[in-house]
Design a protein around this motif. Structure first.
Motif, PDB file in Angstrom:
ATOM      1  N   THR A 104     -16.435 -19.966  26.259  1.00 21.36           N
ATOM      2  CA  THR A 104     -16.071 -19.737  24.861  1.00 21.36           C
ATOM      3  C   THR A 104     -15.937 -18.238  24.632  1.00 21.36           C
ATOM      4  OG1 THR A 104     -17.221 -21.729  24.184  1.00 21.36           O
ATOM      5  CG2 THR A 104     -16.738 -20.118  22.471  1.00 21.36           C
ATOM      6  N   LEU A 105     -14.744 -17.839  24.187  1.00 19.06           N
ATOM      7  CA  LEU A 105     -14.466 -16.425  23.979  1.00 19.06           C
ATOM      8  C   LEU A 105     -14.897 -16.001  22.577  1.00 19.06           C
ATOM      9  CD1 LEU A 105     -10.936 -16.445  25.613  1.00 19.06           C
ATOM     10  CD2 LEU A 105     -13.122 -15.887  26.672  1.00 19.06           C
ATOM     11  N   ALA A 106     -14.793 -14.704  22.307  1.00 16.33           N
ATOM     12  CA  ALA A 106     -15.189 -14.196  20.990  1.00 16.33           C
ATOM     13  C   ALA A 106     -14.343 -14.802  19.876  1.00 16.33           C
ATOM     14  CB  ALA A 106     -15.077 -12.671  20.971  1.00 16.33           C
ATOM     15  N   SER A 107     -13.169 -15.286  20.218  1.00 12.55           N
ATOM     16  CA  SER A 107     -12.306 -15.932  19.221  1.00 12.55           C
ATOM     17  C   SER A 107     -12.828 -17.312  18.846  1.00 12.55           C
ATOM     18  CB  SER A 107     -10.886 -16.052  19.765  1.00 12.55           C
ATOM     19  OG  SER A 107     -10.880 -16.852  20.937  1.00 12.55           O
ATOM     20  N   ILE A 121     -12.544 -19.777  20.881  1.00 11.02           N
ATOM     21  CA  ILE A 121     -11.680 -20.693  21.617  1.00 11.02           C
ATOM     22  C   ILE A 121     -12.095 -20.698  23.086  1.00 11.02           C
ATOM     23  CG2 ILE A 121      -9.273 -21.228  22.175  1.00 11.02           C
ATOM     24  CD1 ILE A 121     -10.049 -21.314  19.171  1.00 11.02           C
ATOM     25  N   ALA A 122     -11.979 -21.865  23.712  1.00 13.07           N
ATOM     26  CA  ALA A 122     -12.292 -21.974  25.139  1.00 13.07           C
ATOM     27  C   ALA A 122     -11.169 -21.357  25.955  1.00 13.07           C
ATOM     28  CB  ALA A 122     -12.484 -23.439  25.511  1.00 13.07           C
ATOM     29  N   SER A 174      -5.384 -13.369  19.450  1.00  8.41           N
ATOM     30  CA  SER A 174      -6.805 -13.731  19.451  1.00  8.41           C
ATOM     31  C   SER A 174      -7.385 -13.685  18.039  1.00  8.41           C
ATOM     32  CB  SER A 174      -7.596 -12.832  20.407  1.00  8.41           C
ATOM     33  OG  SER A 174      -7.734 -11.534  19.889  1.00  8.41           O
ATOM     34  N   ASP A 208      -6.451 -16.942  16.531  1.00  9.19           N
ATOM     35  CA  ASP A 208      -7.363 -17.937  17.117  1.00  9.19           C
ATOM     36  C   ASP A 208      -8.706 -17.916  16.384  1.00  9.19           C
ATOM     37  OD1 ASP A 208      -5.423 -18.474  18.979  1.00  9.19           O
ATOM     38  OD2 ASP A 208      -6.423 -17.435  20.641  1.00  9.19           O
ATOM     39  N   ARG A 209      -9.208 -16.707  16.157  1.00  7.37           N
ATOM     40  CA  ARG A 209     -10.512 -16.567  15.500  1.00  7.37           C
ATOM     41  C   ARG A 209     -10.466 -17.082  14.053  1.00  7.37           C
ATOM     42  NH1 ARG A 209     -16.019 -15.659  16.638  1.00  7.37           N
ATOM     43  NH2 ARG A 209     -16.856 -15.815  14.542  1.00  7.37           N
ATOM     44  N   TYR A 251     -10.411 -10.398  20.178  1.00  6.45           N
ATOM     45  CA  TYR A 251     -11.364 -11.508  20.347  1.00  6.45           C
ATOM     46  C   TYR A 251     -11.131 -12.239  21.673  1.00  6.45           C
ATOM     47  CZ  TYR A 251     -12.350 -11.138  15.305  1.00  6.45           C
ATOM     48  OH  TYR A 251     -12.714 -10.712  14.050  1.00  6.45           O
ATOM     49  N   THR A 262     -12.051 -11.683  24.780  1.00  6.70           N
ATOM     50  CA  THR A 262     -13.063 -11.705  25.835  1.00  6.70           C
ATOM     51  C   THR A 262     -14.335 -12.369  25.308  1.00  6.70           C
ATOM     52  OG1 THR A 262     -14.073  -9.597  25.248  1.00  6.70           O
ATOM     53  CG2 THR A 262     -12.134  -9.511  26.689  1.00  6.70           C
ATOM     54  N   THR A 263     -15.317 -12.494  26.172  1.00  4.12           N
ATOM     55  CA  THR A 263     -16.576 -13.102  25.735  1.00  4.12           C
ATOM     56  C   THR A 263     -17.427 -12.133  24.911  1.00  4.12           C
ATOM     57  OG1 THR A 263     -17.534 -12.502  27.855  1.00  4.12           O
ATOM     58  CG2 THR A 263     -16.697 -14.749  27.642  1.00  4.12           C
TER      59      THR A 263
END
Lengths: 195, 148
Positions: free
Chosen positions: A109-112, A114-115, B9, B12-13, B104, B106-107
């Motif tokens: 799971t990324l910071a967004s 989303i997987a 991203s 996505d967020r 957003y 990356t982890t």
């Protein structure tokens, strides 16, 4: 003459049995037929064969059989011939010449939220049969066809097979689109990566 | 520089935050060929989105951005469930609102701003259908600026 005397007389060929995890030597003897003289689907008689075992049934736990030369067969279905009493157990076998890796696409799971960042992890191995069944044209590009295959494997693999898994067979990867039980086998409809 | 990735991203967020806000557990980028089929074939409601265009206009660092975001529902007579989800997310991209663009992808949670997007239009677009599912999205258009 009792019919069972004849059917038991012909069961000479020994088979090893696979119960979902290990091969057990010589679990049954039978009479192994091709039946290619019948009008049926194209693989019948070539890959699909008939095994009769007289009055002794194959143990219910065995999902695959193996000849002494190493040829593997999936146990597709079972029936009985009866005349007052059962005089012959009959099994439809399907050859499974391919080794198959079952791959799970694992994501983080990324910071967004989303997987993403997918990695492929082998979660199981089995054997299977592969048949091309159809193709469908690209929605975007003319002259591009995506080919669909039916990959048949033992039911024991059901817990590892879902529509988001990947199968690797002979270095080629197949994306599973659908998995369903067909009599006693697990049939996966899949498309080959790269067409 | 990967402003395109940052914008993607960030959208996505936004979709993820909307799914949390609305209590919807399924969400899918319509261009995500890996996961889309299982989401669309599922009978649970889903938040769906799609980055449509990112146009350096008139030139970098100024951009015009267009993306779609909305909801998919199944077994939804009169589409009231879908419309209630769509209506509940609208405040996230009202005309004139500003969306901060961050990385957003990356982890690691982002710490710096990568740009800003001001929404200029957000009409509700025509409904689409896919077998037993219906899908309706806002088409959000905005002007973006990349930070230096």
């Amino acid at each position: 003459m009792k019919l069972s005397t004849a059917t038991n007389y012909f069961k000479k060929t020994p088979f090893d049995g696979w119960d979902g995890s290990i091969w057990t030597p010589e679990v049954i003897r039978g009479d192994f037929h091709t039946y290619d003289r019948f009008i049926s689907d194209r693989s019948f008689g070539q890959k699909k064969r008939i095994l009769t075992t007289g009055t002794i049934p194959l143990g219910a736990s065995y999902q695959a059989l193996r000849l002494a030369d190493g040829t593997r067969y999936l146990v597709g279905s079972s029936n009985v011939d009866m005349y007052d009493a059962i005089y012959n157990y009959i099994y439809q076998l399907e050859e499974a010449p391919f080794d198959c890796e079952i791959i799970e696409i694992q994501t983080s799971t990324l910071a967004s939220g989303i997987a993403g960042a997918a990695t492929e992890v082998v979660t199981g191995n089995t054997f299977c049969d592969v048949e091309r069944v159809s193709s469908h044209a690209s929605k975007e590009f003319t002259d591009l066809e995506y080919v669909e295959y039916e990959i048949t494997m033992p039911l024991a693999m059901s817990s590892l097979i879902t529509a988001d898994r990947v199968l690797k067979i002979d270095s080629v990867k197949y994306n599973i689109k659908e998995a369903s039980q067909q009599i006693n086998l697990l049939a996966c409809r899949a498309s080959k990566r790269g067409g | 520089m990967s402003f395109e990735l940052y914008v993607k991203s960030t959208i996505d967020r936004m979709a993820y935050d909307i799914s949390v806000e609305l209590g919807v557990t399924k969400l899918a980028d319509l261009d995500d060929t890996v996961n889309l089929a299982s989401i669309l074939a599922n009978d649970e409601p889903a938040i769906v989105w799609q980055l449509i265009t990112l146009d350096p206009s008139p030139r970098d660092p100024l951009y015009q951005v267009q993306f779609g975001i909305g909801a998919k529902t199944t077994a939804d007579p009169a589409n009231y469930k879908m419309m209630s989800l769509v209506a509940a997310m609208q405040h996230n991209f009202e005309v004139g609102s500003r969306i901060v663009i961050k990385d957003y992808s990356t982890t690691t949670p982002p710490t710096t701003d990568k740009g800003y997007l001001t929404v200029t239009e957000a009409p509700l677009s025509p409904q689409e259908f896919d077998n037993e599912s219906g899908l309706r999205m806002y088409t959000v258009t905005g002007r973006a600026m990349r930070s230096f």
